[in-house]
Design a protein around this motif. Structure first.
Motif, mmCIF file in Angstrom:
data_model
loop_
_atom_site.group_PDB
_atom_site.id
_atom_site.type_symbol
_atom_site.label_atom_id
_atom_site.label_comp_id
_atom_site.label_asym_id
_atom_site.label_seq_id
_atom_site.Cartn_x
_atom_site.Cartn_y
_atom_site.Cartn_z
ATOM 1 N N UNK A 1 13.314 -0.268 -3.786
ATOM 2 C CA UNK A 1 11.880 -0.497 -3.651
ATOM 3 C C UNK A 1 11.109 0.789 -3.379
ATOM 4 N N UNK A 2 11.809 1.886 -3.057
ATOM 5 C CA UNK A 2 11.140 3.160 -2.806
ATOM 6 C C UNK A 2 10.691 3.785 -4.114
ATOM 7 N N UNK A 3 9.682 4.646 -4.040
ATOM 8 C CA UNK A 3 9.275 5.345 -5.266
ATOM 9 C C UNK A 3 10.265 6.462 -5.560
ATOM 10 N N UNK A 4 10.138 7.053 -6.742
ATOM 11 C CA UNK A 4 11.122 8.020 -7.225
ATOM 12 C C UNK A 4 11.219 9.230 -6.309
ATOM 13 N N UNK A 5 10.076 9.711 -5.775
ATOM 14 C CA UNK A 5 10.115 10.903 -4.931
ATOM 15 C C UNK A 5 10.830 10.619 -3.618
ATOM 16 N N UNK A 6 10.564 9.468 -3.009
ATOM 17 C CA UNK A 6 11.226 9.134 -1.744
ATOM 18 C C UNK A 6 12.736 9.028 -1.933
ATOM 19 N N UNK A 7 13.151 8.393 -3.038
ATOM 20 C CA UNK A 7 14.598 8.285 -3.305
ATOM 21 C C UNK A 7 15.213 9.661 -3.519
ATOM 22 N N UNK B 1 8.777 9.180 7.845
ATOM 23 C CA UNK B 1 8.111 7.973 7.353
ATOM 24 C C UNK B 1 9.087 7.059 6.618
ATOM 25 N N UNK B 2 9.913 7.655 5.742
ATOM 26 C CA UNK B 2 10.851 6.854 4.943
ATOM 27 C C UNK B 2 11.864 6.166 5.848
ATOM 28 N N UNK B 3 12.459 6.927 6.771
ATOM 29 C CA UNK B 3 13.501 6.370 7.636
ATOM 30 C C UNK B 3 12.937 5.341 8.602
ATOM 31 N N UNK B 4 11.733 5.583 9.093
ATOM 32 C CA UNK B 4 11.105 4.602 9.985
ATOM 33 C C UNK B 4 10.856 3.296 9.248
ATOM 34 N N UNK B 5 10.399 3.394 8.003
ATOM 35 C CA UNK B 5 10.160 2.196 7.209
ATOM 36 C C UNK B 5 11.434 1.422 6.947
ATOM 37 N N UNK B 6 12.514 2.136 6.605
ATOM 38 C CA UNK B 6 13.795 1.463 6.360
ATOM 39 C C UNK B 6 14.315 0.818 7.636
#
Length: 270
Positions: free
Chosen positions: A215-221, A254-259
């Motif tokens: 579900x993440x966008x390409x840059x976050x992945x 931000x990414x890790x907090x969201x996950x």
């Protein structure tokens, strides 16, 4: 659902598809009023996620419990997860199911398994020896030797030695009992090591994260892959993406907090 849903998932896409199908079924079950329909949907969700229960059971093998018993307990944990999962909580089903199943298996070890599991042939031999000893002692007027016991029960001396060495392995100690004299504040469970299996943690992480990563966008992945798969430093990631190291750090947070927020189980078993 018109798309075939994989039950043996080999990729993040497969797991995401299974998670999506699971949610659809659970939403349908929450709306259903007919008991038969609710049961059918429950069984379908369990079938769809059976691989998860089997995977957790497999990683607890070799600890003194029969494989079939382990798998059955894991499946019971899966059924409990299906029944108790609340769609409105916003937690992915896998994030609720894995700790629930694991908790059920751990409780089984805690409450039902022997402290040591010995082969059935030795269990049966112990019974024969227990029955033969009084008669031998009466006949001989003394304690019989291992050779005499072996001859009486029709076994090899080595087998008798093993059976006698395993005597007492059937005794189940309550993990709530005091650990010993002077340890009134400590239960036995408090002083027994409970090593965590790193393979189990990796399995859980893969199962729980895969649907969310898609579900993440390409840059976050890409940032996650460079940082945690390729082990790049934040400065190198920033150079590749044309941003500063500080920006990379903020993006990772931000990414890790969201996950982490999405994976936080509500009311799951520990």
């Amino acid at each position: 659902m018109h798309t075939a849903v994989p039950t043996n998932c080999t990729s993040a896409e497969d797991r995401a598809l299974r998670e999506s199908a699971t949610r659809e079924l659970l939403e349908a079950r929450s709306r259903a009023t007919d008991p038969g329909e609710r049961q059918r949907l429950l069984e379908r969700v369990a079938e769809l996620n059976l691989e998860i229960a089997r995977g957790i059971a497999q990683r607890f093998r070799g600890r003194g419990v029969e494989d079939d018993d382990l798998e059955q307990v894991a499946c019971l944990g899966l059924m409990k997860a299906v029944r108790n999962y609340r769609v409105d909580d916003g937690v992915p089903f896998i994030g609720y199911a894995v700790p629930t199943i694991r908790g059920e298996v751990k409780r089984y070890f805690r409450d039902c398994s022997w402290t040591v599991r010995i082969p059935r042939r030795l269990q049966e031999l112990q019974g024969k020896i227990a029955g033969a000893l009084p008669q031998l002692e009466q006949e001989l007027g003394r304690e019989p030797t291992l050779e005499e016991i072996a001859a009486k029960v029709g076994a090899e001396v080595d087998e008798v030695t093993q059976a006698e060495g395993a005597r007492g392995c059937f005794t189940v100690l309550s993990l709530d009992r005091p650990a010993g004299h002077g340890d009134h504040d400590l239960a036995l469970a408090d002083v027994i090591a409970d090593p965590e299996d790193p393979q189990l943690h990796r399995f859980e992480a893969t199962e729980m994260l895969s649907p969310l990563l898609t579900e993440l966008d390409a840059r976050d992945r890409e940032i996650l892959e460079l940082r945690f798969v390729e082990n790049w430093k934040q400065a190198d990631i920033g150079h590749k993406l044309g941003i500063s190291q500080m920006q990379v750090s903020r993006l990772l947070t931000r990414i890790l907090t969201g996950l982490r927020t999405q994976l936080q189980p509500t009311g799951a078993a520990a």
